[in-house]
Scaffold this active site. Structure first.
Site, PDB file in Angstrom:
ATOM      1  N   GLU A  91     -19.672  16.679  19.866  1.00 49.45           N
ATOM      2  CA  GLU A  91     -19.709  15.834  20.868  1.00 49.45           C
ATOM      3  C   GLU A  91     -18.166  15.910  21.652  1.00 49.45           C
ATOM      4  O   GLU A  91     -17.146  16.300  20.985  1.00 49.45           O
ATOM      5  CB  GLU A  91     -19.729  14.591  20.034  1.00 49.45           C
ATOM      6  CG  GLU A  91     -21.437  14.492  19.527  1.00 49.45           C
ATOM      7  CD  GLU A  91     -21.620  12.926  18.743  1.00 49.45           C
ATOM      8  OE1 GLU A  91     -22.726  12.537  19.010  1.00 49.45           O
ATOM      9  OE2 GLU A  91     -20.671  12.553  17.895  1.00 49.45           O
ATOM     10  N   CYS A 106     -11.725  13.632  25.741  1.00 43.78           N
ATOM     11  CA  CYS A 106     -11.436  13.759  24.126  1.00 43.78           C
ATOM     12  C   CYS A 106     -12.324  14.950  23.734  1.00 43.78           C
ATOM     13  O   CYS A 106     -13.565  14.825  23.565  1.00 43.78           O
ATOM     14  CB  CYS A 106     -11.843  12.184  23.422  1.00 43.78           C
ATOM     15  SG  CYS A 106     -11.713  12.146  21.915  1.00 43.78           S
ATOM     16  N   CYS A 113     -15.120  18.387   9.827  1.00 43.90           N
ATOM     17  CA  CYS A 113     -13.821  18.244   9.252  1.00 43.90           C
ATOM     18  C   CYS A 113     -13.706  18.308   7.913  1.00 43.90           C
ATOM     19  O   CYS A 113     -14.465  17.770   6.984  1.00 43.90           O
ATOM     20  CB  CYS A 113     -13.395  16.802   9.777  1.00 43.90           C
ATOM     21  SG  CYS A 113     -11.620  16.693   9.355  1.00 43.90           S
ATOM     22  N   CYS A 117     -11.192  11.555   5.696  1.00 43.86           N
ATOM     23  CA  CYS A 117     -11.061  10.348   5.817  1.00 43.86           C
ATOM     24  C   CYS A 117     -11.919   9.337   5.703  1.00 43.86           C
ATOM     25  O   CYS A 117     -12.973   9.438   6.103  1.00 43.86           O
ATOM     26  CB  CYS A 117     -10.213  10.145   7.004  1.00 43.86           C
ATOM     27  SG  CYS A 117      -8.749  11.080   7.568  1.00 43.86           S
ATOM     28  N   CYS A 120     -13.780   7.816   8.599  1.00 42.35           N
ATOM     29  CA  CYS A 120     -14.078   8.472   9.792  1.00 42.35           C
ATOM     30  C   CYS A 120     -15.472   9.142   9.590  1.00 42.35           C
ATOM     31  O   CYS A 120     -15.496   9.922   8.625  1.00 42.35           O
ATOM     32  CB  CYS A 120     -12.828   9.546  10.198  1.00 42.35           C
ATOM     33  SG  CYS A 120     -13.340  10.622  11.349  1.00 42.35           S
ATOM     34  N   GLY A 160     -13.022  16.957  13.989  1.00 39.87           N
ATOM     35  CA  GLY A 160     -12.388  17.970  13.532  1.00 39.87           C
ATOM     36  C   GLY A 160     -10.676  17.925  13.513  1.00 39.87           C
ATOM     37  O   GLY A 160     -10.221  16.753  13.900  1.00 39.87           O
ATOM     38  N   GLU A 161      -9.756  18.646  12.864  1.00 39.68           N
ATOM     39  CA  GLU A 161      -8.392  18.624  12.762  1.00 39.68           C
ATOM     40  C   GLU A 161      -7.897  19.957  13.316  1.00 39.68           C
ATOM     41  O   GLU A 161      -8.056  20.772  12.838  1.00 39.68           O
ATOM     42  CB  GLU A 161      -8.165  18.656  11.210  1.00 39.68           C
ATOM     43  CG  GLU A 161      -6.808  18.931  10.768  1.00 39.68           C
ATOM     44  CD  GLU A 161      -5.716  17.840  11.539  1.00 39.68           C
ATOM     45  OE1 GLU A 161      -5.836  16.695  11.533  1.00 39.68           O
ATOM     46  OE2 GLU A 161      -4.752  18.584  11.900  1.00 39.68           O
ATOM     47  N   SER A 192      -3.627  15.208  18.004  1.00 32.69           N
ATOM     48  CA  SER A 192      -3.668  14.488  16.874  1.00 32.69           C
ATOM     49  C   SER A 192      -3.977  15.034  15.714  1.00 32.69           C
ATOM     50  O   SER A 192      -5.160  15.735  15.252  1.00 32.69           O
ATOM     51  CB  SER A 192      -4.676  13.409  17.252  1.00 32.69           C
ATOM     52  OG  SER A 192      -4.798  12.111  16.312  1.00 32.69           O
ATOM     53  N   CYS A 334     -13.385   6.038  18.703  1.00 27.82           N
ATOM     54  CA  CYS A 334     -12.471   6.708  17.537  1.00 27.82           C
ATOM     55  C   CYS A 334     -13.124   6.859  16.325  1.00 27.82           C
ATOM     56  O   CYS A 334     -13.652   5.714  15.508  1.00 27.82           O
ATOM     57  CB  CYS A 334     -10.981   6.046  16.933  1.00 27.82           C
ATOM     58  SG  CYS A 334     -10.084   5.896  18.499  1.00 27.82           S
TER      59      CYS A 334
HETATM   60  N1  SAH Z   1      -8.042  14.842  12.859  1.00 27.16           N
HETATM   61  C1  SAH Z   1      -7.278  14.407  13.635  1.00 27.16           C
HETATM   62  C2  SAH Z   1      -8.148  14.193  15.004  1.00 27.16           C
HETATM   63  C3  SAH Z   1      -8.868  13.109  14.913  1.00 27.16           C
HETATM   64  S1  SAH Z   1      -8.336  11.894  16.043  1.00 27.16           S
HETATM   65  C4  SAH Z   1      -6.617  13.356  13.122  1.00 27.16           C
HETATM   66  O1  SAH Z   1      -6.917  12.731  12.009  1.00 27.16           O
HETATM   67  O2  SAH Z   1      -5.657  12.589  13.675  1.00 27.16           O
HETATM   68  C5  SAH Z   1      -8.890  10.419  16.044  1.00 27.16           C
HETATM   69  C6  SAH Z   1      -8.169   9.354  15.502  1.00 27.16           C
HETATM   70  O3  SAH Z   1      -9.107   8.199  15.238  1.00 27.16           O
HETATM   71  C7  SAH Z   1      -7.337   9.577  14.497  1.00 27.16           C
HETATM   72  O4  SAH Z   1      -6.337   8.621  14.529  1.00 27.16           O
HETATM   73  C8  SAH Z   1      -8.282   9.065  13.402  1.00 27.16           C
HETATM   74  O5  SAH Z   1      -7.774   8.507  11.910  1.00 27.16           O
HETATM   75  C9  SAH Z   1      -8.800   7.399  13.990  1.00 27.16           C
HETATM   76  N2  SAH Z   1     -10.044   6.983  13.533  1.00 27.16           N
HETATM   77  C10 SAH Z   1     -11.057   7.947  12.706  1.00 27.16           C
HETATM   78  N3  SAH Z   1     -12.069   6.680  12.311  1.00 27.16           N
HETATM   79  C11 SAH Z   1     -11.648   5.686  12.788  1.00 27.16           C
HETATM   80  C12 SAH Z   1     -12.510   4.489  12.815  1.00 27.16           C
HETATM   81  N4  SAH Z   1     -13.553   4.425  12.158  1.00 27.16           N
HETATM   82  N5  SAH Z   1     -11.980   3.505  13.511  1.00 27.16           N
HETATM   83  C13 SAH Z   1     -10.767   3.801  14.406  1.00 27.16           C
HETATM   84  N6  SAH Z   1     -10.164   4.695  14.212  1.00 27.16           N
HETATM   85  C14 SAH Z   1     -10.459   5.824  13.427  1.00 27.16           C
END
Ligand code: SAH
Length: 342
Positions: A91, A106, A113, A117, A120, A160-161, A192, A334
């Site tokens: 996506e 984005c 990934c 987390c 996420c 993804g990371e 990020s 996000c």
């Molecule tokens: N893997 C990278 C890129 C993903 S960026 C990273 O972790 O930074 C997406 C951003 O949205 C990251 O800061 C992530 O922690 C945040 N995020 C993930 N799940 C979320 C959620 N449910 N609500 C708000 N932010 C979230």
């Protein structure tokens, strides 16, 4: 499977042209068709000899993403679903700014990934594979077609990371940034990371003006480990140390992402702890209210709690922004992007 032509550097295209007995300037012509005129097949490159066009079409894929679905209306947040050549799905999100003519795309860097987390959706089923540079650049080009022009900002905040796919991400950035191509300014590209320390260390040596965001989400190791398993691999102390070294070496400012989750990391005490932690070097903080995700029981805090948290940071002079991420209704906010299967 043919490699995507959008994953090649200009110098590599030149080498290919030479190999084919073509003058080097052909590479520049191809580059222009790909990134300035943005055609989608070799056949449209009218200033190339027909046999050479055919050779290009045989060798490379010109469209490695197939758009299956668009959600949302033009001018608002839109979520795109793409099928890759091997059938995997990713996506991509288009986020228009309040001021028109300033669009952000984005993009995803992996299918899935590995970091898992808790809050996420992208990592709930682990990682399937890395995207190639061509597939990363392809997302930006597809968006350019939809917008009728190249997007202004590119953020690696989709699935993804990025630092788990370092080489292809950096290759894609160099292609996006090329002065004769899409010309996406380095300062308008953001990586990020969830805290992959070796990636931050390597990135500090790249001499690029690309922005770096680090997902912190907690002011102490115990809370961070509860929601981010990556904290076990690269503990917070090491992470912050790498960030401090990065800012010293590059003279660039890191943005720390902090997703606010009710009764987990949103107390005034935790805001004060965060201030203490980040006082050591110049940085910014971006607060994001949690977007709902099925697999995670957490909630976003009450607006009042978020306001207090924000004020504590601001009062101490930490440059803080509050981003209520767009696209929640489309599950495009996000952390809401996920791997799907056909
Ligand atoms: N893997 C990278 C890129 C993903 S960026 C990273 O972790 O930074 C997406 C951003 O949205 C990251 O800061 C992530 O922690 C945040 N995020 C993930 N799940 C979320 C959620 N449910 N609500 C708000 N932010 C979230």
């Amino acid at each position: 499977m043919k490699p995507p032509i959008h994953g090649l550097f200009l110098a590599e295209l030149e080498a290919f042209c030479k190999e084919q007995g073509q003058p080097a300037f052909r590479a520049k012509q191809i580059w222009d068709w790909l990134y300035v005129k943005r055609i989608s097949s070799a056949d449209e490159m009218k200033n190339l000899p027909a046999p050479f066009r055919a050779r290009l079409a045989e060798t490379f894929s010109f469209q490695c993403l197939e758009k299956l679905e668009t959600k949302g209306d033009p001018g608002e947040t839109q979520k795109l679903l793409f099928k890759l050549a091997d059938g995997e799905l990713i996506e991509t999100v288009i986020i228009p700014a309040l001021r028109r003519q300033n669009n952000t795309v984005c993009i995803s860097s992996q299918v899935g990934c590995r970091f898992g987390c808790a809050f996420c959706a992208s990592g709930q089923k682990g990682v399937i594979r890395n995207l190639s540079a061509g597939e990363i650049v392809g997302q930006v080009l597809e968006v350019a077609k939809i917008l009728g022009g190249r997007p202004d900002n590119v953020v690696f905040m989709g699935i993804g990371e990025p630092f788990d796919n370092y080489d292809e991400v950096l290759r894609a950035i160099r292609i996006l940034n090329h002065p004769d191509g899409l010309r996406i300014g380095a300062r308008r590209i953001t990586i990020s990371t969830c805290g992959v320390v070796p990636g931050i260390q390597r990135f500090a040596e790249e001499k690029l003006q690309v922005e770096l965001s680090v997902s912190l989400h907690a002011p102490d190791a115990e809370t961070r480990s509860r929601i981010m398993p990556v904290n076990e691999s690269w503990p917070m102390e090491e992470l912050l140390d790498a960030c401090r070294v990065y800012t010293e070496k590059t003279k660039r400012i890191i943005t720390f992402e902090y997703t606010l989750i009710k009764n987990l990391n949103d107390s005034p005490e935790q805001a004060r702890q965060l201030v203490k932690l980040l006082k050591k070097f110049p940085c910014r903080v971006n607060l994001i209210p949690l977007s709902p995700v099925e697999e995670f029981a957490g909630e976003r805090p009450q607006p009042e709690a978020m306001k207090i948290f924000l004020e504590i940071l601001e009062k101490t002079g930490i440059n803080t922004t509050f981003r209520d991420s767009k696209g929640s209704a489309l599950k495009a906010a996000c952390g809401q992007l996920r791997v799907r299967r056909l």
